[in-house]
Design an enzyme around this catalytic site. Sequence first.
Site, short mmCIF file in Angstrom:
data_model
loop_
_atom_site.label_atom_id
_atom_site.label_comp_id
_atom_site.label_asym_id
_atom_site.label_seq_id
_atom_site.Cartn_x
_atom_site.Cartn_y
_atom_site.Cartn_z
N GLY A 44 0.84 -0.72 -0.17
CA GLY A 44 0.08 -0.10 -0.29
C GLY A 44 0.69 1.24 -0.19
CB ILE A 84 3.36 2.04 4.84
CG1 ILE A 84 3.05 3.24 4.74
CG2 ILE A 84 4.71 1.65 5.28
CD1 ILE A 84 2.28 2.72 6.70
NE ARG A 131 -6.00 -6.83 0.87
CZ ARG A 131 -6.92 -6.50 1.33
NH1 ARG A 131 -8.08 -7.17 1.72
NH2 ARG A 131 -6.61 -5.22 0.45
NE ARG A 164 -1.61 -2.44 14.02
CZ ARG A 164 -1.46 -1.18 14.03
NH1 ARG A 164 0.23 -0.50 14.09
NH2 ARG A 164 -2.02 0.40 13.22
CD GLU A 184 3.24 -1.68 19.72
OE1 GLU A 184 1.89 -1.27 20.23
OE2 GLU A 184 3.83 -2.37 18.98
CG HIS A 240 3.93 0.79 17.50
ND1 HIS A 240 2.86 0.15 17.93
CD2 HIS A 240 3.46 1.42 16.73
CE1 HIS A 240 1.85 0.86 16.75
NE2 HIS A 240 2.17 1.12 15.85
C1 8YV Z 1 -0.19 4.66 15.94
C2 8YV Z 1 0.29 3.62 13.57
O1 8YV Z 1 -1.64 4.85 15.53
O2 8YV Z 1 -1.05 4.41 12.25
C3 8YV Z 1 -1.39 3.39 12.94
O3 8YV Z 1 -1.79 2.40 12.61
O4 8YV Z 1 0.71 1.82 14.69
C4 8YV Z 1 0.43 3.95 14.51
O5 8YV Z 1 0.92 5.62 13.68
C5 8YV Z 1 0.55 5.61 16.59
O6 8YV Z 1 0.78 4.25 17.70
C6 8YV Z 1 -1.14 6.16 17.56
O7 8YV Z 1 -1.45 4.99 18.24
#
Ligand code: 8YV
Length: 314
Positions: free
Chosen positions: A154, A156, A176, A233, A262, A280
């Site tokens: 995507g 990123i 996918r 994740r 986490e 994170h």
């Molecule tokens: C979290 C992230 O949002 O954007 C996401 O999905 O994993 C991070 O940017 C950030 O830790 C705030 O919750």
Amino acid sequence: MDKPEVLVVWPNRPEQMQILEQTYSLHRLDQAEDPEALLQQVAPRIRAVVTSHGGGLKQSLVERLPKLEIVASSGVGVDTLCVDFCHSRGIPVTHTPGVLTEDVADMGMLLLLATVRRLVQGERWVRGGHWQSKGMMPLNTSIRGKKLGIVGFGRIGKAVALRAETFGLEVSYYGRRQQQDIAYPYYDSLPALARDVDILLLALPGGDETQGILDGAVLEALGPRGYLINVARGSVVDEPALVAALQQGTIAGAGLDVFADEPRVPPALLDMENVVLQPHCSSGTVETRGAMAQLVVDNLAAHFAGRALLTPVS
Ligand code: 8YV
């Protein structure tokens, strides 16, 4: 006219919280000493929820908000939000894609470089006095000419690919479906991609569909000279299998910004020389978190003004 009543499950950035406080009647579930008492008092009047990927949103809470019209979350990931349930009730959910792409892709490349070129080990080599006592640190391997497999292509994943090419990496991807306008080689099998590359970088969404797909078989295919980078994740990785693979040399190393539980990180990872760990924080810059927070504000404003939402979850 009364201000719309908004339930804060997870706070926004301070500047944006001020805007929300001026614009709405906020109820801070995130700070409540007795959350149940607060909900009993305000739940029937709540028209919007502010949360984030970190704060999440459970179906059991949404079921208690009969007047809920919109959920605005900070974060691109929606795996902690009950999106399908909200949509089944006609409640849109907004998230914050786009504004964090570059910082997360930067972290992906940072972790890749630091892990493969052993930045942390070099730091320890100097600070620990080993340079003086043992001489040069053992040579590591170059990333130039290495094959990078990006899992999840995507925004990123694509941003990582652009960076990787400038570092001389040969990019291919798994997802996918094959994307017609993408020239990089496409794999529809994760083990096959792992077998053919030197580095796997995870940039796919979390959730049920991707839970644990990076398992022992994929790590075995990546091999003893392979590296795993995760800015997606923790849930997409079979974490016990990863720990074992790192301990047994099944793979050479890993650069991890996300973890299954986490902020708890498997203790075994903390002592490993061949692992780079981050808390994170891929999107964790003032600029990006500010842009994410502003999107939460702007989506709420659009909703209550009857305008189209800026970044609804499809
Ligand atoms: C979290 C992230 O949002 O954007 C996401 O999905 O994993 C991070 O940017 C950030 O830790 C705030 O919750």
